[in-house]
Design a protein around this motif. Structure first.
Motif, PDB file in Angstrom:
ATOM      1  N   GLN A  34     -14.897  30.296  24.870  1.00 23.19           N
ATOM      2  CA  GLN A  34     -16.072  30.790  25.153  1.00 23.19           C
ATOM      3  C   GLN A  34     -17.012  30.934  23.904  1.00 23.19           C
ATOM      4  OE1 GLN A  34     -16.188  31.053  28.050  1.00 23.19           O
ATOM      5  NE2 GLN A  34     -16.309  33.227  28.641  1.00 23.19           N
ATOM      6  N   ARG A  46     -20.769  29.869  24.728  1.00 21.33           N
ATOM      7  CA  ARG A  46     -21.648  30.659  24.210  1.00 21.33           C
ATOM      8  C   ARG A  46     -22.731  30.135  23.216  1.00 21.33           C
ATOM      9  NH1 ARG A  46     -21.508  36.389  23.995  1.00 21.33           N
ATOM     10  NH2 ARG A  46     -20.061  37.340  25.416  1.00 21.33           N
ATOM     11  N   GLU A 106     -17.912  40.686  29.789  1.00 21.75           N
ATOM     12  CA  GLU A 106     -18.062  38.992  30.233  1.00 21.75           C
ATOM     13  C   GLU A 106     -18.585  38.753  31.659  1.00 21.75           C
ATOM     14  OE1 GLU A 106     -16.935  35.975  27.243  1.00 21.75           O
ATOM     15  OE2 GLU A 106     -18.408  37.754  27.363  1.00 21.75           O
ATOM     16  N   SER A 148     -23.692  41.477  24.005  1.00 13.01           N
ATOM     17  CA  SER A 148     -22.140  41.306  24.117  1.00 13.01           C
ATOM     18  C   SER A 148     -21.701  40.694  23.241  1.00 13.01           C
ATOM     19  CB  SER A 148     -22.289  40.235  25.538  1.00 13.01           C
ATOM     20  OG  SER A 148     -21.132  39.595  25.741  1.00 13.01           O
ATOM     21  N   MET A 196     -18.212  42.452  21.377  1.00 11.73           N
ATOM     22  CA  MET A 196     -17.017  41.813  21.171  1.00 11.73           C
ATOM     23  C   MET A 196     -16.683  42.129  19.779  1.00 11.73           C
ATOM     24  SD  MET A 196     -16.120  37.544  21.422  1.00 11.73           S
ATOM     25  CE  MET A 196     -16.238  37.610  22.967  1.00 11.73           C
ATOM     26  N   TYR A 254     -17.826  29.146  31.908  1.00  9.44           N
ATOM     27  CA  TYR A 254     -17.739  30.521  31.820  1.00  9.44           C
ATOM     28  C   TYR A 254     -16.973  31.463  32.587  1.00  9.44           C
ATOM     29  CZ  TYR A 254     -19.917  34.622  28.793  1.00  9.44           C
ATOM     30  OH  TYR A 254     -20.124  35.597  27.864  1.00  9.44           O
ATOM     31  N   VAL A 258     -13.608  33.717  31.838  1.00  3.85           N
ATOM     32  CA  VAL A 258     -13.559  35.148  32.433  1.00  3.85           C
ATOM     33  C   VAL A 258     -12.079  35.126  33.145  1.00  3.85           C
ATOM     34  CG1 VAL A 258     -14.180  36.739  33.713  1.00  3.85           C
ATOM     35  CG2 VAL A 258     -15.896  35.515  32.431  1.00  3.85           C
ATOM     36  N   TYR A 269      -9.220  35.331  30.638  1.00  5.55           N
ATOM     37  CA  TYR A 269      -9.107  36.730  30.164  1.00  5.55           C
ATOM     38  C   TYR A 269      -8.360  37.622  31.214  1.00  5.55           C
ATOM     39  CZ  TYR A 269     -12.430  36.006  26.256  1.00  5.55           C
ATOM     40  OH  TYR A 269     -13.118  35.836  24.892  1.00  5.55           O
TER      41      TYR A 269
END
Length: 418
Positions: free
Chosen positions: A35, A39, A95, A115, A119, A178, A182, A185
């Protein structure tokens, strides 16, 4: 490698709880490393500005540094597995929000920045628990091996995370990459159900958060060996490891190798970190640590200097492998030594102080970048590598508590401070 040596390196995997914890942490780190790349690509797509790329990193680093001590208090107050699960759940929701905005074409840079700040808040509040829970799972006898395996796994994610993310972007899109992050995660969160509850070591009488925080600071200041180890661990993190953020400059200005060469440097450096962590995992618990720490940090400085001044790209690759490898040996020995010397009641808070050292790396990027702009990237990294060696030698000569590290961690820090 013999079968016996292999079993010695991977001893902690015989513990099923550690296997679940390792799978959870590595999946989480794999997603986070991927990420970071995605990002960055989204940020550049939105802003077309290198400054905003740095702003995103800075937004993560500041709350990470400020909130880490409070994460340590929480790790000592609350059940650690539940704390980690709560933090990761919040991160997943954030996310998912960014993903939905990006897919619908409504994402703006300020939302991405918020965001990133979230984090930067979640990671320091949960990472001390993530570090401290290892001893709950494997005990002090298996701590060095378990932490070394964890460090090795994290080094592997540095290689695999950005690589897999880049492949997914090439095959699908930024949104696809992305989404994959997720999903990882969520998998990491689910793996934690295989880890049994850990116990809070704070005791029944609850003090205020401020009292807990001050108790952690008092413990560090009263135990000079622990304080010396924490400060010693910051040396490469602040002075030299920020060189990794300048690899893009090397790939464009020093050796014109472009994006493929940049990716290769990251991969080779990650492989070096993995090798260094596995080396520590194979060390016996009775091996003296301070000589190895001093050797590794000095060799790190020498290898980094050779990397920065290499006239050829192909010669620079083994140098960055060695530099990251020696840095990994130093950090793994330093961190596991601290964990083996502190009592359980303050383990989370001490882990949080260790977490603060990781946030100084992006902070150290600013002065190194300023020197690079003024005098060139080669001069900046060369100066940093020399400073690391000089400061490490000064620590060894003038810091008397540090020289008390062995034997056997000064009898397990006088039986965990009696």
């Amino acid at each position: 490698m013999t079968k016996t040596a292999s079993r010695g390196i991977f001893t902690s995997f015989q513990n099923p709880r550690y296997r679940w914890l390792f799978a959870s942490n590595m999946t989480f780190m794999l997603a986070m490393q991927g990420q970071i790349l995605v990002r960055s690509m989204i940020t550049y797509e939105l802003t077309q500005s290198a400054f905003y790329l740095g702003l995103v990193s800075f937004t993560v680093a500041i709350p990470m540094f400020l909130l880490s001590p409070f994460g340590g208090v929480m790790a000592d107050r609350f059940e650690r597995r539940r704390l980690i699960m709560c933090g990761r759940s919040v991160l997943i929701l954030a996310e998912l929000s960014i993903l939905s905005l990006f897919v619908t074409g409504n994402l703006e840079f300020w939302q991405l920045l918020c965001s990133s700040a979230l984090m930067g808040c979640v990671i320091p509040l949960t990472m001390p628990a993530q570090t401290a829970i290892v001893v709950d799972v494997v005990g002090k006898q298996g701590l060095q091996n378990a932490m070394a395996l964890s460090m090795g796994g994290m080094a592997a994610t540095r290689i695999l995370g950005p690589t897999l993310a880049g492949v997914i972007v090439a095959i699908t899109s930024l949104a696809g990459a992305y989404t994959a992050g997720v999903i990882l995660y969520i998998v990491a969160l689910c793996c934690l159900f295989g880890v049994q509850h850990s116990q809070s070591h704070h005791g029944k009488v609850q003090k205020s958060v401020v009292n807990d925080l001050m108790e952690g600071f008092r413990y560090v200041t009263d135990n000079r060996l622990i304080l010396s180890m924490l400060l010693f661990g910051i040396v490469p993190m602040f002075l030299a490891l920020p060189f990794q953020s300048l690899l893009v400059v090397f790939s464009n200005e020093v050796w014109p190798v472009g994006p493929s060469g940049l990716g290769l440097m990251y991969a080779v450096g990650g492989a070096g970190s993995l090798f260094g962590a596995l080396y520590v995992a194979g060390l016996g618990k009775t091996k003296p640590r301070l000589p190895r720490m001093m050797t590794s940090i000095i060799c790190f400085g020498i290898a980094l200097f050779a990397f920065a001044n290499s006239p050829w790209f192909l010669l620079a690759l083994p140098m960055i492998f060695l530099a990251d490898g020696f840095a990994s040996v130093f950090n793994t020995l330093n961190n596991s030594s601290i964990q083996m010397m502190v009592p359980d009641e303050v383990r989370g808070r001490i882990s949080s102080f260790m977490m603060m050292s990781f946030s100084v790396t992006p902070m150290g990027t600013l002065p190194m970048s300023m020197v690079a702009d003024a005098y060139g990237v080669t001069t900046a990294v060369s100066l940093a590598s020399v400073l690391v060696i000089l400061v490490a030698i000064a620590f060894f000569i003038f810091c008397k508590p540090l020289r008390l590290l062995d034997p056997r961690l000064r009898e397990n820090h006088q039986a965990l401070n009696s």
